[in-house]
Each structure stands twice: as C-alpha cells, then as structure tokens.
Design a protein around this motif. Sequence first.
Motif, PDB file in Angstrom:
ATOM      1  N   GLN A 201      -5.381  -3.491 -16.431  1.00 11.19           N
ATOM      2  CA  GLN A 201      -5.725  -2.776 -17.410  1.00 11.19           C
ATOM      3  C   GLN A 201      -6.564  -1.446 -16.577  1.00 11.19           C
ATOM      4  O   GLN A 201      -7.426  -1.035 -17.390  1.00 11.19           O
ATOM      5  CB  GLN A 201      -6.211  -3.053 -18.822  1.00 11.19           C
ATOM      6  N   TYR A 202      -6.153  -1.103 -15.455  1.00  8.28           N
ATOM      7  CA  TYR A 202      -6.951  -0.146 -14.890  1.00  8.28           C
ATOM      8  C   TYR A 202      -5.709   0.946 -14.397  1.00  8.28           C
ATOM      9  O   TYR A 202      -4.746   0.804 -13.964  1.00  8.28           O
ATOM     10  CB  TYR A 202      -7.677  -0.564 -13.477  1.00  8.28           C
ATOM     11  N   GLU A 203      -6.259   2.168 -14.671  1.00  8.50           N
ATOM     12  CA  GLU A 203      -5.416   3.482 -14.337  1.00  8.50           C
ATOM     13  C   GLU A 203      -5.816   4.231 -13.037  1.00  8.50           C
ATOM     14  O   GLU A 203      -7.071   4.143 -12.749  1.00  8.50           O
ATOM     15  CB  GLU A 203      -5.446   4.410 -15.508  1.00  8.50           C
ATOM     16  N   VAL A 204      -4.795   4.200 -11.966  1.00  5.68           N
ATOM     17  CA  VAL A 204      -5.281   4.874 -10.751  1.00  5.68           C
ATOM     18  C   VAL A 204      -5.127   6.483 -10.672  1.00  5.68           C
ATOM     19  O   VAL A 204      -3.958   6.904 -11.296  1.00  5.68           O
ATOM     20  CB  VAL A 204      -4.270   4.419  -9.526  1.00  5.68           C
ATOM     21  N   PHE A 205      -6.303   7.227 -10.696  1.00  4.89           N
ATOM     22  CA  PHE A 205      -5.974   8.649 -10.889  1.00  4.89           C
ATOM     23  C   PHE A 205      -5.605   9.496  -9.654  1.00  4.89           C
ATOM     24  O   PHE A 205      -5.160  10.394  -9.430  1.00  4.89           O
ATOM     25  CB  PHE A 205      -7.428   9.153 -11.390  1.00  4.89           C
ATOM     26  N   HIS A 206      -6.519   8.666  -8.592  1.00  7.89           N
ATOM     27  CA  HIS A 206      -6.105   9.430  -6.837  1.00  7.89           C
ATOM     28  C   HIS A 206      -6.162   8.199  -6.117  1.00  7.89           C
ATOM     29  O   HIS A 206      -6.857   7.238  -6.266  1.00  7.89           O
ATOM     30  CB  HIS A 206      -7.193  10.547  -6.699  1.00  7.89           C
ATOM     31  N   GLY A 207      -5.548   8.856  -5.005  1.00 11.20           N
ATOM     32  CA  GLY A 207      -5.387   7.749  -3.945  1.00 11.20           C
ATOM     33  C   GLY A 207      -4.967   8.028  -2.650  1.00 11.20           C
ATOM     34  O   GLY A 207      -4.128   9.212  -2.662  1.00 11.20           O
ATOM     35  N   THR A 208      -5.087   7.320  -1.625  1.00  9.50           N
ATOM     36  CA  THR A 208      -4.564   7.709  -0.246  1.00  9.50           C
ATOM     37  C   THR A 208      -4.126   6.366   0.206  1.00  9.50           C
ATOM     38  O   THR A 208      -5.011   5.460   0.162  1.00  9.50           O
ATOM     39  CB  THR A 208      -5.497   8.270   0.762  1.00  9.50           C
ATOM     40  N   VAL A 209      -3.133   6.322   0.950  1.00 11.31           N
ATOM     41  CA  VAL A 209      -2.505   5.100   1.608  1.00 11.31           C
ATOM     42  C   VAL A 209      -1.986   5.562   2.998  1.00 11.31           C
ATOM     43  O   VAL A 209      -1.277   6.593   2.958  1.00 11.31           O
ATOM     44  CB  VAL A 209      -1.507   4.328   0.831  1.00 11.31           C
ATOM     45  N   ILE A 210      -2.553   4.843   4.115  1.00 11.47           N
ATOM     46  CA  ILE A 210      -2.154   5.136   5.693  1.00 11.47           C
ATOM     47  C   ILE A 210      -1.926   4.061   6.164  1.00 11.47           C
ATOM     48  O   ILE A 210      -2.996   3.017   6.280  1.00 11.47           O
ATOM     49  CB  ILE A 210      -3.041   6.014   6.071  1.00 11.47           C
ATOM     50  N   THR A 211      -0.764   3.698   6.937  1.00 10.77           N
ATOM     51  CA  THR A 211      -0.269   2.530   7.475  1.00 10.77           C
ATOM     52  C   THR A 211      -0.180   2.805   9.293  1.00 10.77           C
ATOM     53  O   THR A 211       0.184   3.805   9.616  1.00 10.77           O
ATOM     54  CB  THR A 211       0.836   1.989   6.993  1.00 10.77           C
ATOM     55  N   GLY A 212      -0.939   1.882   9.797  1.00 11.20           N
ATOM     56  CA  GLY A 212      -0.693   2.216  11.423  1.00 11.20           C
ATOM     57  C   GLY A 212       0.381   1.033  11.777  1.00 11.20           C
ATOM     58  O   GLY A 212       1.240   0.904  11.026  1.00 11.20           O
ATOM     59  N   ARG A 213       0.465   0.639  12.721  1.00  5.60           N
ATOM     60  CA  ARG A 213       1.628  -0.144  13.478  1.00  5.60           C
ATOM     61  C   ARG A 213       1.438  -1.580  12.787  1.00  5.60           C
ATOM     62  O   ARG A 213       2.289  -2.258  12.493  1.00  5.60           O
ATOM     63  CB  ARG A 213       1.265  -0.377  14.974  1.00  5.60           C
ATOM     64  N   LYS A 214       0.118  -2.143  12.582  1.00  2.60           N
ATOM     65  CA  LYS A 214       0.096  -3.290  11.829  1.00  2.60           C
ATOM     66  C   LYS A 214      -0.572  -3.311  10.673  1.00  2.60           C
ATOM     67  O   LYS A 214      -0.607  -4.165   9.845  1.00  2.60           O
ATOM     68  CB  LYS A 214      -0.798  -4.395  12.974  1.00  2.60           C
ATOM     69  N   GLU A 215      -1.648  -2.498  10.609  1.00  4.37           N
ATOM     70  CA  GLU A 215      -2.623  -2.517   9.493  1.00  4.37           C
ATOM     71  C   GLU A 215      -2.283  -1.265   8.474  1.00  4.37           C
ATOM     72  O   GLU A 215      -1.760  -0.435   8.662  1.00  4.37           O
ATOM     73  CB  GLU A 215      -4.119  -2.261   9.882  1.00  4.37           C
ATOM     74  N   ALA A 216      -2.851  -1.606   7.183  1.00  2.00           N
ATOM     75  CA  ALA A 216      -2.731  -0.466   6.083  1.00  2.00           C
ATOM     76  C   ALA A 216      -4.040  -0.331   5.756  1.00  2.00           C
ATOM     77  O   ALA A 216      -4.831  -1.386   5.411  1.00  2.00           O
ATOM     78  CB  ALA A 216      -1.672  -0.854   4.939  1.00  2.00           C
TER      79      ALA A 216
END
Length: 366
Positions: A201-216
Amino acid sequence: MDVFYVTGNDGNKAEDERVLNYIQKALEIDASVVNSIRSSIGEYTSIELSGTDRPGLLSDVSAVLTDLGCNVVNAEIWTHNARAAAVMHITEQSTGSAIEDPKRLSLIKELLSNVLRANGNFRSAIICISSPEETHTGRRLHQMMFAARDFEKLESVNENSTGPYVNVSDCADRDYTVVTVRCIDRPKLLFDTVFALTDMQYEVFHGTVITGRKEAYQEYYIRHVDGLPISSEAERQRVTECLEAAIERRSSEGLELEMCTDDRFGLLSDITRILRENGLSIRRAEISTKDGKAKDSFFVTDVSGDPVDPKIVLLIQQQIGKTVLHVRGKSNVLPESPKETPRSFLFGTLFRCRSFQNFGLIKSYS
C-alpha cells in the motif's frame, strides 16, 4: 513520464518488431491484447498452494495429482525462508480439459492439504482451487508468500549475510520516505520491488534505477496511500524486511537443471521423484508444456541447502538422459551487503511509477 532502457533476456538490443509491438499495445492497455493472452482461460483448473517448505514437497504434490488422474500443464513454485508457494494449472488426464466436478475438486483439495500438513506445519496450509483468474503468476506468488509472512526470519533459517541491501530513510524537506536498494541484477528485479511496494500500500512518486554489469541500484520516493510518509521505526523495519524478501524469493538459489522432452502424463511426478531420491531439494521451479513438449527448470541444492555434488548430477543425467536434462546454471553467490550506497550515483530524472509487467531485462530507467 517514464523512460526505460531495456534489452532482451540475452542482453542484446530488443529489435524483434513483434515483441516491441506487444509491449506497446500492452502498455496502452489494449483490451484485445489482454484477451489474447487469456485465450486459454477456462481450459484448465488453477491450484494455489502455500505452506511450510520441506525436501520432497513438490514430489509428493505431483504424485498425488498423478494418482488422481490430473495432468500438470503449467506451474511455478517458489520457496523462501522455510515457506513454499505454488500456482499450478491442471487438466483432467482423460479429457484434457478443466476439472469441474465438485466432488473431484473437494477430494483433490483434501489430499493436497494432507500433503502440506504432513510435517506438522507451524502454519496452516492454504489451498485454493478455482478457474484461472486474470492475474500475473509472479505477482500472485509474491502475494501468497507475503500472506505467509515469509519476511519473518525463523530461528531454523540461517541469516544470509550476502543478501540485498535495503535502506529506508526520511526525506523531511519533501515529505517523502526514500527507499534505497542495492543487490545483484537479474531479470524481473524491477517488477519484484515495485509490486512489493504496491502490495504494501505504498505509492512510488519518483525514482531512479541504474544497473551495472552485475549490480542494480534502485531509489524510490514513496508515501503510503493515505498520503503520508513512513512515521515509525517499526514500519520502516517492516518495509525493509518485505523488500528483502521480495528480492530473495526469485533469486536463483542453487543449480539450474533444465529438462526438455516429449510431454507425457506423470512426467513431473517421475522427474521430481528422481531428484528427491538422489538427495536434491527443489528451491524454485518453472513447469511448462506446449505443443506436446515439456520444458521444465529446477533450481536445486542438497537437502541442507549446500551446492549439489557434480557426481549426483551425472547420476541423474544417466537416469533421465543427457539429451533430456541439461545443467544451465551455477550456485548464485550474492555480493556482500554494502554499508552505504552513494546517493549521488542514484539521482536522475524522476518518474511517476504505474503498475506494469516487466517484459524483459530492465537495464536502466530514469
């Protein structure tokens, strides 16, 4: 505005026009696409199982269904923190159609309940048998595991010091709660974290996702549906534990064994029995049949959760056939949990997050 940079599961640029058109139509919520996806609905009966995990559980469930004349068409099984959940689609072996007889359904439910309670479960087993609903199997499994409270650590379960790093902190100047996640990258990771927040029951308003070779790296600015940020340490701890569980459920623990062969009645029961007799425990499984062919994937360890002895794998291949059973993966080792995540690395263009399916390996979005 949402911007996604994606590749296919093979890591290459997605150039198949059929795939691109499918994604576009699905994101536009084209009713005809949804109907085409569910064209087979009603052709099978859906079984949802959840309870305490134990070695040989899938073998026992498969054996009961085979004895009752039920054919498993598709299935997905997850285990985490001593809990197990499964969504299985079955048909009547004699007719190839859905099972509709109330007495038959009642008997199936009773016998499967006995299997799930065979070990003196610490929680009551839950079984639901119905016509398939229009829901995503992965999301349904998340909901079932969440309902079983698999985020609660048991004394008998060892702490995983190399699991995902999750931090929940305040953003008082903007009246948000900031959730930061760092873990090994894998397909459907974004799906798992976003829907975990949604189901809590949470709303996401803003965000960023970046992935490398192995990690996120993921960072979300959230509020509860009542419009308020997280206000207590207990709630903050609960969000942390639930996100950790959501990430770990689909993690490929163990060795992946893939089986491709002609489908036949009782095949799943035979394969899972052989794995069990050779001392292997199934941590996760995906079962599918199409056009007379069966394609099954099993992630296995020994009964103690340790890596599988290669000699055991060779022995199983000799029993099943080396052309039928292939080794597809190795034991997955997660990186050490970092003490902190560089915040400057995570800031980027903000997006408004909506409910969506994850169609491939999300490389990055902002």
